[in-house]
Scaffold this active site. Structure first.
Site, PDB file in Angstrom:
ATOM      1  N   ASN A 247      24.206  28.783   0.124  1.00 25.62           N
ATOM      2  CA  ASN A 247      25.005  27.980   1.051  1.00 25.62           C
ATOM      3  C   ASN A 247      24.548  28.126   2.498  1.00 25.62           C
ATOM      4  O   ASN A 247      24.683  27.187   3.293  1.00 25.62           O
ATOM      5  CB  ASN A 247      26.490  28.343   0.930  1.00 25.62           C
ATOM      6  CG  ASN A 247      26.798  29.790   1.261  1.00 25.62           C
ATOM      7  OD1 ASN A 247      26.263  30.705   0.629  1.00 25.62           O
ATOM      8  ND2 ASN A 247      27.661  30.011   2.230  1.00 25.62           N
ATOM      9  N   HIS A 248      23.986  29.270   2.864  1.00 25.65           N
ATOM     10  CA  HIS A 248      23.549  29.424   4.253  1.00 25.65           C
ATOM     11  C   HIS A 248      22.249  28.665   4.523  1.00 25.65           C
ATOM     12  O   HIS A 248      22.002  28.266   5.670  1.00 25.65           O
ATOM     13  CB  HIS A 248      23.429  30.900   4.612  1.00 25.65           C
ATOM     14  CG  HIS A 248      24.766  31.538   4.858  1.00 25.65           C
ATOM     15  ND1 HIS A 248      25.354  31.581   6.100  1.00 25.65           N
ATOM     16  CD2 HIS A 248      25.647  32.119   3.999  1.00 25.65           C
ATOM     17  CE1 HIS A 248      26.530  32.176   6.019  1.00 25.65           C
ATOM     18  NE2 HIS A 248      26.734  32.514   4.745  1.00 25.65           N
TER      19      HIS A 248
ATOM     20  N   ASP B  22      21.477  38.355  -2.039  1.00 23.35           N
ATOM     21  CA  ASP B  22      21.493  37.880  -0.660  1.00 23.35           C
ATOM     22  C   ASP B  22      20.841  38.895   0.284  1.00 23.35           C
ATOM     23  O   ASP B  22      21.126  40.095   0.223  1.00 23.35           O
ATOM     24  CB  ASP B  22      22.927  37.636  -0.207  1.00 23.35           C
ATOM     25  CG  ASP B  22      23.690  36.706  -1.152  1.00 23.35           C
ATOM     26  OD1 ASP B  22      23.424  36.729  -2.359  1.00 23.35           O
ATOM     27  OD2 ASP B  22      24.565  35.978  -0.665  1.00 23.35           O
TER      28      ASP B  22
ATOM     29  N   HIS C 173      23.072  30.373  -6.784  1.00 24.60           N
ATOM     30  CA  HIS C 173      23.652  31.201  -5.736  1.00 24.60           C
ATOM     31  C   HIS C 173      25.138  31.449  -5.960  1.00 24.60           C
ATOM     32  O   HIS C 173      25.595  32.594  -5.959  1.00 24.60           O
ATOM     33  CB  HIS C 173      23.437  30.543  -4.376  1.00 24.60           C
ATOM     34  CG  HIS C 173      23.986  31.357  -3.236  1.00 24.60           C
ATOM     35  ND1 HIS C 173      23.434  32.563  -2.854  1.00 24.60           N
ATOM     36  CD2 HIS C 173      25.044  31.145  -2.401  1.00 24.60           C
ATOM     37  CE1 HIS C 173      24.116  33.059  -1.843  1.00 24.60           C
ATOM     38  NE2 HIS C 173      25.105  32.226  -1.548  1.00 24.60           N
TER      39      HIS C 173
ATOM     40  N   ASP D 272      20.575  32.755   0.421  1.00 27.27           N
ATOM     41  CA  ASP D 272      21.170  33.368   1.605  1.00 27.27           C
ATOM     42  C   ASP D 272      20.216  34.363   2.260  1.00 27.27           C
ATOM     43  O   ASP D 272      20.551  35.520   2.523  1.00 27.27           O
ATOM     44  CB  ASP D 272      22.510  34.031   1.275  1.00 27.27           C
ATOM     45  CG  ASP D 272      23.660  33.030   1.304  1.00 27.27           C
ATOM     46  OD1 ASP D 272      23.391  31.810   1.378  1.00 27.27           O
ATOM     47  OD2 ASP D 272      24.826  33.461   1.257  1.00 27.27           O
TER      48      ASP D 272
END
Length: 380
Positions: A128-129, A55, A233, A93
């Site tokens: 997820n971001h 990330d 991820h 991310d």
């Protein structure tokens, strides 16, 4: 399922799936990289060195440091690919918690274009971001990131809306645009709220389903299998494999590109993007084993083994959950956790990357770290 070679492909339109063409043997004697799926899902990269980076969360300086450490980015600030035939994989991310998100995406795109000419490749996996932002969830967006979106749209206009030129070129000019913006802060002072509103609109325009930046993200998978390794991820589970990872990648891509379902609205692929057990949110394999009972560890190990067997992989690499002890492996090194929280918006820790050569994995923790600081694990 068509198989296509990665080396020698034109820059695709941001709203279209990646198209790849066959090439001859590379100058190093290695066979071409062959990619299956759109977005890429299965990759055959014979003889390649693989490096994986976790990330990045909008921290361009740390991203550069990690890429330089991995040996794929020049240290002179010229954004030159130095990895030769290396395959670089970034675990998602990139968005949120930092101010230089588009600049990092631009840098990776530039490196990918250069890598292809050398017989290498750059792959990204959405986290997820990324999915949160396409949904319009901007809770973790830094003020400077809204400003970057506004600046980038201004730069895009300067490029006469030539997306390819603007997107690849942004990393080379973003710092100057930021400096110019900071100089104008005194002017914007009384109108800061209005500017922030413009920044939110700019971000929404870029990242809504079907927006140009969302369409860039749509080119990337949520699950990527390279040789005998699977990258995602959060974590892949047996029911994800049963659903079909190529199908899941395609569903997320279609949603990001704004393709409508039968009801006329964009269908959010829950199995990949929503819930604690979705691919981008799952933390099952990243839990601290010291907090688990023996039977829980055995259960998790069994789930991991079932997943790897189902997808035909020897090990899995994940990000998502910062590892305060640095990159590490668990469950007989069947899972590697490589998010070290390097961004200044997370833990501000020193970068670390995972290197895989001939199915042997090791951690690189410094530019001088030619011999791994963690044991090399052989999966052959």
């Amino acid at each position: 399922m068509a198989s296509l070679s990665l080396n020698s492909s034109p820059l695709p339109h941001p709203s279209q799936p990646q198209k790849l063409t066959e090439t001859t043997l590379l100058r190093g004697g290695l066979k071409p990289i062959v990619v299956s799926g759109s977005p890429p899902t299965f990759v055959s990269a014979p003889g390649r060195r693989i490096v994986a980076v976790g990330d990045l969360h909008g921290d361009l300086a740390k991203a550069r440091s990690a890429l330089e450490m991995a040996g794929v980015l020049s240290s002179d600030g010229q954004n030159i690919w130095t990895g030769g035939e290396t395959v670089l994989i970034q675990l998602g991310d990139i968005l949120d918690r930092g101010e230089d998100e588009i600049a990092i995406l631009s840098l990776l795109q530039s490196l990918n274009m250069q890598a292809k000419t050398e017989g290498g490749a750059v792959f990204q996996v959405n986290g997820n971001h990324e999915t949160m932002n396409v949904e319009g969830d901007f809770r973790y967006v830094e003020p400077g990131a809204f400003d970057e979106c506004l600046d980038f749209i201004g730069y895009l206009n300067n490029c006469e809306n030539n997306w390819g030129e603007a997107f690849v070129g942004w990393v080379g000019v973003s710092e100057r645009w930021k400096e110019d913006r900071m100089l104008s802060e005194s002017y914007w002072g009384p109108w800061r709220l209005m500017k922030r509103q413009k920044g939110v609109i700019a971000r929404s325009t870029l990242l809504r389903p079907g927006g140009p930046l969302a369409c860039e993200l749509a080119k990337h998978a949520v699950v990527l299998k390279v040789n005998d390794w699977v990258f995602c991820h959060g974590g892949l589970l047996p029911h994800h494999v049963a659903h079909g990872i190529e199908r899941m990648n395609r569903e997320v891509s279609d949603w990001m590109r704004g393709l409508n379902d039968q009801s006329g609205g964009p269908e959010i692929p829950f199995i990949a993007t929503r819930g604690y057990d979705s691919v981008v949110w799952n933390r099952l394999y990243s839990r601290d084993t010291e907090d688990l009972e023996d039977y829980q560890s055995r259960q998790i190990c069994a789930i991991l083994e079932e997943t790897l067997q189902a997808v035909g992989a020897k090990a899995m690499v994940v990000g998502h959950t910062p590892q305060t002890a640095g990159v590490n492996c668990k469950y007989n090194c069947s899972i590697w956790r490589i998010d070290v929280g390097m961004s200044s918006g997370v833990l501000n820790s020193r970068p670390e990357v995972l290197e895989i050569i001939d199915n042997k994995a090791r951690v690189i923790r410094s530019r001088r770290d030619i011999i791994g600081e963690l044991q090399a694990v052989d999966y052959t």
